[in-house]
Design a protein around this motif. Structure first.
Motif, PDB file in Angstrom:
ATOM      1  N   THR A   1      -3.961  34.604  18.289  1.00  0.00           N
ATOM      2  CA  THR A   1      -4.769  33.476  18.732  1.00  0.00           C
ATOM      3  C   THR A   1      -3.853  32.272  18.767  1.00  0.00           C
ATOM      4  OG1 THR A   1      -5.508  32.876  16.502  1.00  0.00           O
ATOM      5  CG2 THR A   1      -6.925  34.377  17.762  1.00  0.00           C
ATOM      6  N   VAL A   2      -4.078  31.406  19.736  1.00  0.00           N
ATOM      7  CA  VAL A   2      -3.256  30.209  19.898  1.00  0.00           C
ATOM      8  C   VAL A   2      -4.178  29.033  20.213  1.00  0.00           C
ATOM      9  CG1 VAL A   2      -2.778  30.762  22.337  1.00  0.00           C
ATOM     10  CG2 VAL A   2      -1.270  29.182  21.109  1.00  0.00           C
ATOM     11  N   SER A   3      -3.910  27.907  19.578  1.00  0.00           N
ATOM     12  CA  SER A   3      -4.688  26.702  19.842  1.00  0.00           C
ATOM     13  C   SER A   3      -4.501  26.276  21.290  1.00  0.00           C
ATOM     14  CB  SER A   3      -4.247  25.574  18.913  1.00  0.00           C
ATOM     15  OG  SER A   3      -4.607  25.873  17.586  1.00  0.00           O
ATOM     16  N   GLU A   4      -5.597  25.995  21.966  1.00  0.00           N
ATOM     17  CA  GLU A   4      -5.520  25.635  23.386  1.00  0.00           C
ATOM     18  C   GLU A   4      -4.563  24.478  23.663  1.00  0.00           C
ATOM     19  OE1 GLU A   4      -8.613  25.496  26.995  1.00  0.00           O
ATOM     20  OE2 GLU A   4      -9.149  24.222  25.301  1.00  0.00           O
ATOM     21  N   PRO A   5      -4.502  23.429  22.829  1.00  0.00           N
ATOM     22  CA  PRO A   5      -3.559  22.339  23.124  1.00  0.00           C
ATOM     23  C   PRO A   5      -2.080  22.708  22.931  1.00  0.00           C
ATOM     24  CG  PRO A   5      -5.281  21.601  21.596  1.00  0.00           C
ATOM     25  CD  PRO A   5      -5.398  23.082  21.729  1.00  0.00           C
ATOM     26  N   ASN A   6      -1.804  23.849  22.332  1.00  0.00           N
ATOM     27  CA  ASN A   6      -0.428  24.270  22.084  1.00  0.00           C
ATOM     28  C   ASN A   6       0.154  24.906  23.346  1.00  0.00           C
ATOM     29  OD1 ASN A   6       2.000  25.233  21.141  1.00  0.00           O
ATOM     30  ND2 ASN A   6       1.127  26.433  19.471  1.00  0.00           N
ATOM     31  N   ARG A   7       0.435  24.080  24.324  1.00  0.00           N
ATOM     32  CA  ARG A   7       0.893  24.574  25.629  1.00  0.00           C
ATOM     33  C   ARG A   7       2.223  25.319  25.549  1.00  0.00           C
ATOM     34  NH1 ARG A   7      -3.221  22.356  27.313  1.00  0.00           N
ATOM     35  NH2 ARG A   7      -3.796  20.355  28.112  1.00  0.00           N
ATOM     36  N   GLY A   8       3.122  24.867  24.680  1.00  0.00           N
ATOM     37  CA  GLY A   8       4.396  25.556  24.515  1.00  0.00           C
ATOM     38  C   GLY A   8       4.200  26.964  23.989  1.00  0.00           C
ATOM     39  N   GLY A   9       3.282  27.124  23.049  1.00  0.00           N
ATOM     40  CA  GLY A   9       2.977  28.453  22.514  1.00  0.00           C
ATOM     41  C   GLY A   9       2.385  29.357  23.574  1.00  0.00           C
ATOM     42  N   VAL A  10       1.420  28.850  24.321  1.00  0.00           N
ATOM     43  CA  VAL A  10       0.799  29.650  25.379  1.00  0.00           C
ATOM     44  C   VAL A  10       1.860  30.099  26.386  1.00  0.00           C
ATOM     45  CG1 VAL A  10      -0.856  29.614  27.299  1.00  0.00           C
ATOM     46  CG2 VAL A  10      -1.468  28.568  25.100  1.00  0.00           C
ATOM     47  N   LYS A  11       2.769  29.208  26.743  1.00  0.00           N
ATOM     48  CA  LYS A  11       3.834  29.538  27.703  1.00  0.00           C
ATOM     49  C   LYS A  11       4.758  30.621  27.143  1.00  0.00           C
ATOM     50  CE  LYS A  11       7.641  27.515  30.302  1.00  0.00           C
ATOM     51  NZ  LYS A  11       8.430  26.295  30.551  1.00  0.00           N
ATOM     52  N   ALA A  12       5.173  30.474  25.887  1.00  0.00           N
ATOM     53  CA  ALA A  12       6.069  31.467  25.282  1.00  0.00           C
ATOM     54  C   ALA A  12       5.399  32.836  25.210  1.00  0.00           C
ATOM     55  CB  ALA A  12       6.504  31.014  23.887  1.00  0.00           C
TER      56      ALA A  12
ATOM     57  N   ASP B   1     -10.589  24.838  21.174  1.00  0.00           N
ATOM     58  CA  ASP B   1     -10.709  26.286  21.308  1.00  0.00           C
ATOM     59  C   ASP B   1      -9.418  26.977  20.896  1.00  0.00           C
ATOM     60  OD1 ASP B   1     -13.148  25.649  22.431  1.00  0.00           O
ATOM     61  OD2 ASP B   1     -12.670  26.418  24.435  1.00  0.00           O
ATOM     62  N   LYS B   2      -9.571  28.225  20.467  1.00  0.00           N
ATOM     63  CA  LYS B   2      -8.431  29.116  20.243  1.00  0.00           C
ATOM     64  C   LYS B   2      -8.479  30.150  21.365  1.00  0.00           C
ATOM     65  CE  LYS B   2      -6.499  29.628  16.518  1.00  0.00           C
ATOM     66  NZ  LYS B   2      -5.399  29.174  15.695  1.00  0.00           N
ATOM     67  N   ILE B   3      -7.346  30.391  21.976  1.00  0.00           N
ATOM     68  CA  ILE B   3      -7.237  31.384  23.042  1.00  0.00           C
ATOM     69  C   ILE B   3      -6.785  32.696  22.416  1.00  0.00           C
ATOM     70  CG2 ILE B   3      -6.057  31.995  25.187  1.00  0.00           C
ATOM     71  CD1 ILE B   3      -5.768  28.951  25.675  1.00  0.00           C
ATOM     72  N   VAL B   4      -7.492  33.775  22.751  1.00  0.00           N
ATOM     73  CA  VAL B   4      -7.157  35.108  22.270  1.00  0.00           C
ATOM     74  C   VAL B   4      -6.299  35.778  23.339  1.00  0.00           C
ATOM     75  CG1 VAL B   4      -8.045  37.354  21.498  1.00  0.00           C
ATOM     76  CG2 VAL B   4      -9.337  35.255  20.999  1.00  0.00           C
TER      77      VAL B   4
END
Length: 177
Positions: free
Chosen positions: A123-134, A158-161
């Motif tokens: 799960t990744v915090s929605e505002p954590n764009r760097g994490g989502v990209k990685a 939100d947390k993205i799964v």
């Protein structure tokens, strides 16, 4: 660039400044938000080293062997052949330099090729764009979202799964030998 190796008892003190930095822990473990003293961090770190349902690896710089963070798999399930990926890079000088993507790809390799997992999620915090990209660069796909599942700075987000399956990983990387 980096090496992954088991965390060592002497690594615990490295976490003191990291966990004390609100920017470093903003999107990390909720437990980090409550830790305020070295004793609290030591207690968490000792439990982390003893956790048999997790693969806890230090992220070390190859050139100096300095610890810059940790990553691995938690909630390992032999029955379900699954685990949950996590990463924490405490040394901010190494943010945005591809370390997260490199670590993520190596932990996926370990999970699928060495530990025989079929599914790795996060799960990744929605505002954590760097994490989502990685995570996307490493092959994770979005499965859904947990609405208002995280509260930071008095605001919910939100947390993205996301997950990756062994078959998807093999297709991208070639057969596992």
């Amino acid at each position: 660039m980096i090496t992954l190796a088991p965390l060592q008892p002497e690594n615990g003190a490295c976490f003191y400044p990291w966990i004390g930095d609100p920017e470093a822990i903003r999107y990390s473990l909720s437990a980090f938000q409550a830790m305020k003293t070295p004793a609290q961090i030591d207690h968490w770190f000792a439990a982390t080293l003893r956790d048999e349902k997790s693969l806890n690896l230090g992220i070390y710089l190859e050139a100096t062997n300095a610890l810059i963070g940790y990553a691995g798999l938690s909630n390992l399930s032999a029955t379900n052949q699954s685990g949950e990926y996590f990463i924490f890079i405490g040394e901010k000088a190494h943010w945005g330099k591809g370390v997260g993507t490199a670590v993520t790809k190596e932990v996926l390799r370990l999970g699928f090729a060495v530990h025989g997992l079929n599914r790795i999620m996060l799960t990744v915090s929605e505002p954590n764009r760097g994490g989502v990209k990685a995570y996307t660069n490493a092959g994770f796909v979005v499965e859904g979202r947990l609405r208002a599942a995280c509260c930071r700075d008095g605001l919910f987000h939100d947390k993205i799964v996301m997950s990756v399956l062994k078959a998807e990983w093999q297709q991208e990387k070639g057969p596992v030998v």
